[in-house]
Motif scaffolding. Sequence first.
Motif, mmCIF file in Angstrom:
data_model
loop_
_atom_site.group_PDB
_atom_site.id
_atom_site.type_symbol
_atom_site.label_atom_id
_atom_site.label_comp_id
_atom_site.label_asym_id
_atom_site.label_seq_id
_atom_site.Cartn_x
_atom_site.Cartn_y
_atom_site.Cartn_z
ATOM 1 N N UNK A 175 2.199 -4.108 6.828
ATOM 2 C CA UNK A 175 2.375 -3.756 8.224
ATOM 3 C C UNK A 175 1.442 -2.613 8.537
ATOM 4 N N UNK A 176 1.345 -2.323 9.778
ATOM 5 C CA UNK A 176 0.479 -1.255 10.223
ATOM 6 C C UNK A 176 1.218 0.061 9.999
ATOM 7 N N UNK A 177 0.686 0.917 9.108
ATOM 8 C CA UNK A 177 1.419 2.131 8.776
ATOM 9 C C UNK A 177 1.619 3.049 9.966
ATOM 10 N N UNK A 178 0.703 2.961 10.929
ATOM 11 C CA UNK A 178 0.844 3.831 12.098
ATOM 12 C C UNK A 178 1.907 3.290 13.049
ATOM 13 N N UNK A 179 2.169 1.981 12.980
ATOM 14 C CA UNK A 179 3.221 1.401 13.808
ATOM 15 C C UNK A 179 4.533 1.358 13.050
ATOM 16 N N UNK A 180 5.524 0.728 13.634
ATOM 17 C CA UNK A 180 6.838 0.722 12.992
ATOM 18 C C UNK A 180 7.167 -0.590 12.290
ATOM 19 N N UNK A 181 6.470 -1.663 12.663
ATOM 20 C CA UNK A 181 6.842 -2.968 12.126
ATOM 21 C C UNK A 181 6.393 -3.156 10.681
ATOM 22 N N UNK A 182 7.265 -3.756 9.887
ATOM 23 C CA UNK A 182 6.919 -4.074 8.514
ATOM 24 C C UNK A 182 7.273 -5.526 8.242
ATOM 25 N N UNK A 223 0.829 -1.198 0.000
ATOM 26 C CA UNK A 223 0.000 0.000 0.000
ATOM 27 C C UNK A 223 0.865 1.250 0.000
ATOM 28 N N UNK A 224 0.314 2.357 -0.505
ATOM 29 C CA UNK A 224 1.079 3.602 -0.491
ATOM 30 C C UNK A 224 1.508 3.961 0.941
ATOM 31 N N UNK A 225 2.726 4.383 1.094
ATOM 32 C CA UNK A 225 3.198 4.846 2.394
ATOM 33 C C UNK A 225 3.774 3.763 3.278
ATOM 34 N N UNK A 226 3.736 2.514 2.825
ATOM 35 C CA UNK A 226 4.206 1.438 3.696
ATOM 36 C C UNK A 226 5.742 1.411 3.770
ATOM 37 N N UNK A 227 6.387 1.909 2.716
ATOM 38 C CA UNK A 227 7.856 1.978 2.741
ATOM 39 C C UNK A 227 8.535 1.278 1.571
#
Length: 453
Positions: A236-243, A93-97
Amino acid sequence: MARSRRSFVCRECGAESPAWAGRCTRCDTWASIEEVDSTEAAASSARFADVEVKRLDELVGTGAVPAPTGLDEADRVLGGGLTPGSVTLLGGEPGVGKSTLTLQLAASVAGGGASALLVAGEEAPSQIALRARRLGPVPETLAVIDDTSVESIVAALEAIRPLVAVVDSIQCARLDSIDGAPGTVAQLKAVTERLVGAAKRLDTSVVLVGHLTKDGALAGPRVIEHLVDTVLSFGGDRSGELRYLRAVKHRFGPTTEVGLFEMTPIGLSSVSDPSGRFLTDRQAGLPGSVVVATLEGRRPVLVEVQALTVDASPGNGRVTVQGVDGRRLALVAAVLGRRAGCSLIRNDVFVSATGGATVTEPGVDLAMAIALASSVGDFAVRSDVVACGEIGLGGELRSVPQLELRLQEAYRLGFRTALVPGSAPEGPTGMTVLRAGTVAEALAIVSRRPLAA
Ligand code: TYD
Ligand code: MG
């Protein structure tokens, strides 16, 4: 001789249909069907004498071997690295990294002395340079172009001959000889086919970044999945740090591994000791908490499962989950009520896996049951206890894959008592392995001293 064939393709899921329709019958998306002109060569009258037939046994060992990228977690998922001449699609998804990951990957390859090329379709090269500097040293052998015509990309590949090339994103690339804006099904397919050809011819590993889209303006990366060698999903949860980096399809190895990253102010860093990360800040002596030995791919990982139960009016209980599977929790709660005398019908129930972890495999069942019972009964489970097991509808505890490996990891991190199904193997020396046949037996063991604190 060429024969014209028209077909209709869903830009969300890639399903092909013989006629146009307002709604895709596979993924139910409205107005996502596009007409594509696929022209194929008519069958020729080839003779067998012209066909080159090879013996498979003579080809064994002649394939390319993966070259490490230097990003450990990516190499883990890829089974060692990127295979020369292969094409990998990285979806997310956009913004995931995705841009961050591919930039770090290219910089890592270039940092090892090989050359790498970035094709910048979404961001200006100067912007990418700024980001690259923030993430670490920028090697001389890392080149960038911002021309997204596929002819220019192939020309650059031929001139530079990079070991790795990243196209960010494939939805920006275009082939001028084809109608339609970049990102349509026809463009995506044509562009990918060209790049696959170039990768094979030049022995370059090409990584294509693909956005998962829900708005339908661009075709989803699924329409090119069958054209590439490897499909990775980055989530991963975009609001969190884990990917999490997972292989969905991989022609060069298994798809069982999971790569774990953490998004930090200076880019993605590999999480090489996930258990340590998930267990930081754990407090001993809290009711409703127990640690499970779970699996991420083939790697054992320890995660704390927490439950909180509070009074609600009967029949109105709500269930809220984070990082665990709500359906598995419903099953565990039902079995607890029917088979272990621990009804949750008068409770609001909250269950979470801490540290941002996501644990959905059946091995987590027993930990959820213990966490719930420990919250309802208001007793704490001793902090060096680890639990692992699947719960069946009859209340029986069932074995889970790789239990030995899981217990070794638990022992490494200081857990000295394991609560497991009856069929469990021996644990590591120094670990007390307590076996239970049913969830009721497990709760009886864990709710009295010395395990309950
Ligand atoms: P990006 O790689 O641009 O995502 P994508 O290409 O998948 O759309 O990164 C998205 C987010 O990551 C961005 O909004 C901010 C965050 N980020 C960091 O937290 N630290 C960093 O060092 C970088 C580069 C990005
Ligand atoms: Mg991006």
